[in-house]
Scaffold this active site. Structure first.
Site, PDB file in Angstrom:
ATOM      1  N   ILE A  42       1.216  -1.199  -0.527  1.00 36.41           N
ATOM      2  CA  ILE A  42      -0.049   0.344   0.051  1.00 36.41           C
ATOM      3  C   ILE A  42       0.585   1.796  -0.336  1.00 36.41           C
ATOM      4  O   ILE A  42       0.488   2.407  -0.624  1.00 36.41           O
ATOM      5  CB  ILE A  42      -1.036  -0.244   1.367  1.00 36.41           C
ATOM      6  N   ILE A 184      -4.435   9.998   7.447  1.00 35.89           N
ATOM      7  CA  ILE A 184      -4.860  10.135   6.278  1.00 35.89           C
ATOM      8  C   ILE A 184      -5.800  11.032   5.811  1.00 35.89           C
ATOM      9  O   ILE A 184      -6.133  11.380   4.460  1.00 35.89           O
ATOM     10  CB  ILE A 184      -5.470   8.017   5.505  1.00 35.89           C
ATOM     11  N   ILE A 186      -6.496  14.017   7.471  1.00 39.63           N
ATOM     12  CA  ILE A 186      -5.885  15.139   6.720  1.00 39.63           C
ATOM     13  C   ILE A 186      -5.275  15.584   5.367  1.00 39.63           C
ATOM     14  O   ILE A 186      -5.007  16.927   5.231  1.00 39.63           O
ATOM     15  CB  ILE A 186      -5.669  15.824   8.441  1.00 39.63           C
ATOM     16  N   HIS A 443      23.282  28.616  10.850  1.00 37.03           N
ATOM     17  CA  HIS A 443      22.342  29.596  11.047  1.00 37.03           C
ATOM     18  C   HIS A 443      22.331  30.114   9.170  1.00 37.03           C
ATOM     19  O   HIS A 443      23.469  30.083   8.387  1.00 37.03           O
ATOM     20  CB  HIS A 443      22.698  30.498  11.514  1.00 37.03           C
TER      21      HIS A 443
END
Length: 464
Positions: A42, A184, A186, A443
């Site tokens: 799947i 799934i 959302i 940074h």
């Protein structure tokens, strides 16, 4: 006909099964894998991968519509749903082809067909050419799971969809109801809402993304509502009346049932393990609510029989399945691997904004009796987030006040599914707040917020 004998037979070739097979082969074992449908399971064909391809299209569409925010011009922005789906299927196809190649490269025998376990150490496979009998001292069950169907809310592929229909939609929904707000549900709500569907999400629990930390759920909900979604919490779809081109949903909230009309419904109310038809009960395998009961090493209690991934229960995540596959393969080959700890597995949801977490939520940590120190840092305090035009989000860290152990980390915002791994590695190395504070973060990066969130837990945040 004599059975073909192997050292290990893996039943199912999803991210648990194919990984287990490859690792076992690398360790010098003679391995067969049985798969009834698609290599990659799947995850590669109908789950993790194609949904991310579709969500990427939605993300690019969203950015094109906001080109002006970046000093750019894009007019007449549109999408072609068929082309979006075609790209998604192409991505899936490329990866499943890759799995076939990897199995071949590692000399794993692939048998395509439906497996049953007629006796201990035996696997019988119904192929399109007849029945093949296989035997092995070690058998790994990796048959996965499928969408749970609630009575009266069953998918028909036309008005009511499962994830499979939602990945190959027959049309663009105008008014969409999504039942269930786990990862799934959302993700599909996010995809269709971004492309212009009027989207309503119904969640039976008291908040969306119910497994996430409460603050993260609340933050995500606010973002979804701002994007035009309707979110109904503590709500339940009692029945669906199907008409011509429309569905009337009876939705109960606060003891009252109201009727709402939609043209499409996506059901995402959890999953059930693929445990039927294998002959497991006859072998003495314990099954609890469609999942095989195992110990921490994925052993079923039946000698030489293991179960990994979704069939063995939560968390239902591809990366958990893969890791269990490696662990079991190493154990069979005589190694002594560490068991997989569910609380050290990160969860990632690719809605907009993204959500990612590992370990205990603040509430769960307190429930477990910890005295906690909690740090938070908002995206709006981070230079890179502002430069990206993604100033909405937060990073939250939960520490044990006594030892400084990182108990959990929770994030919502751009790219958090990539960032969470920093905390995952930290937890694996048994990091404390001091280690994290003494780490130099580059940074300008979004990862600096991970540093600041830790500092904030100890009242030392610099940029907030």
């Amino acid at each position: 006909m004599a059975a073909k004998t192997f050292d290990v037979i893996v039943v199912g070739a999803g991210p648990g099964g194919y990984v287990a097979a490859i690792r076992a082969a690398q360790l010098g074992l003679n391995v067969a894998v049985v798969e009834r449908e698609h290599l990659g399971g799947i995850c590669l064909n109908w789950g993790c991968i194609p949904t991310k391809a579709m969500l990427r299209s939605a993300e690019v569409f969203h950015l094109m519509n906001h080109a002006k925010d970046y000093g750019l011009g894009a007019t007449g922005v549109s999408y072609d749903l068929d082309a979006v789906v075609k790209r998604s299927r192409g991505v899936a196809k490329q990866l499943t082809g890759g799995v076939g190649h990897l199995l071949k490269k590692n000399k794993v025998t692939v048998v395509m067909g439906e497996a049953t376990l007629p006796a201990k150490g035996k696997v019988s496979v119904k192929t399109d050419k007849g029945t093949e009998e296989l035997a092995a001292k070690h058998i790994i069950l990796a048959t996965g799971a499928r969408a749970r169907e609630l009575p009266g809310l069953e998918a028909d592929g036309d008005l009511v969809w499962t994830y499979k229909h939602a990945l190959q939609p027959p049309r663009m929904p105008k008014k969409l109801l999504v039942i269930g707000s786990g990862a799934i549900g959302i993700e599909f709500a996010s995809f269709y809402n971004t492309l212009g569907s009027d989207t309503t999400v119904v969640e039976v629990m008291d908040r969306v993304l119910p497994v996430e930390d409460g603050e993260i759920s609340a933050f995500a909900k606010k973002a979804f509502v701002k994007q035009g979604m309707t979110i109904m919490e503590k709500a339940m779809v009692k029945q669906l009346d199907r008409g011509k081109g429309k569905v009337t949903a009876h939705i109960e909230t606060g003891g009252k049932v109201e009727k709402h009309e939609f043209d499409t419904v996506i059901s995402a109310v959890g999953i059930v393990g693929n445990v039927e038809g294998l002959g497991l009960e006859a072998l003495g395998v314990k099954i609890d609510r469609t999942h095989v009961v195992t110990d921490e090493y994925c052993r079923t209690g039946v000698d030489g029989l293991y179960a990994i991934g979704d069939i063995a229960g939560a968390p239902w995540l591809a990366h958990k399945a893969s890791h269990e596959g490696v662990m079991v393969a190493e154990m069979i080959a005589g190694g002594h691997p560490h068991p997989v700890k569910p609380e050290s597995i990160a969860g990632c949801t690719y809605c907009h904004p993204q959500v990612a977490s590992v370990g205990l939520t603040e509430a769960k940590a307190k429930e477990a009796g910890y005295e906690v120190k909690v740090g938070r840092f908002p995206f709006v305090g981070n230079g890179k987030a502002i430069a990206l035009g993604e100033p909405e989000g937060m990073v939250k860290t939960v520490f044990d006040a006594k030892t400084g152990e990182l108990l959990g980390a929770h994030m919502v915002g751009a790219q958090v599914t990539e960032m969470i791994q920093g905390y995952v590695v930290g937890r694996q190395l048994e990091t404390t707040e001091e280690d994290l504070m003494n780490t130099v973060f580059p940074h300008p990066t979004l990862s600096e917020m991970m540093h600041e969130s830790v500092l904030d837990a100890y009242d030392r945040a610099i940029h907030f």
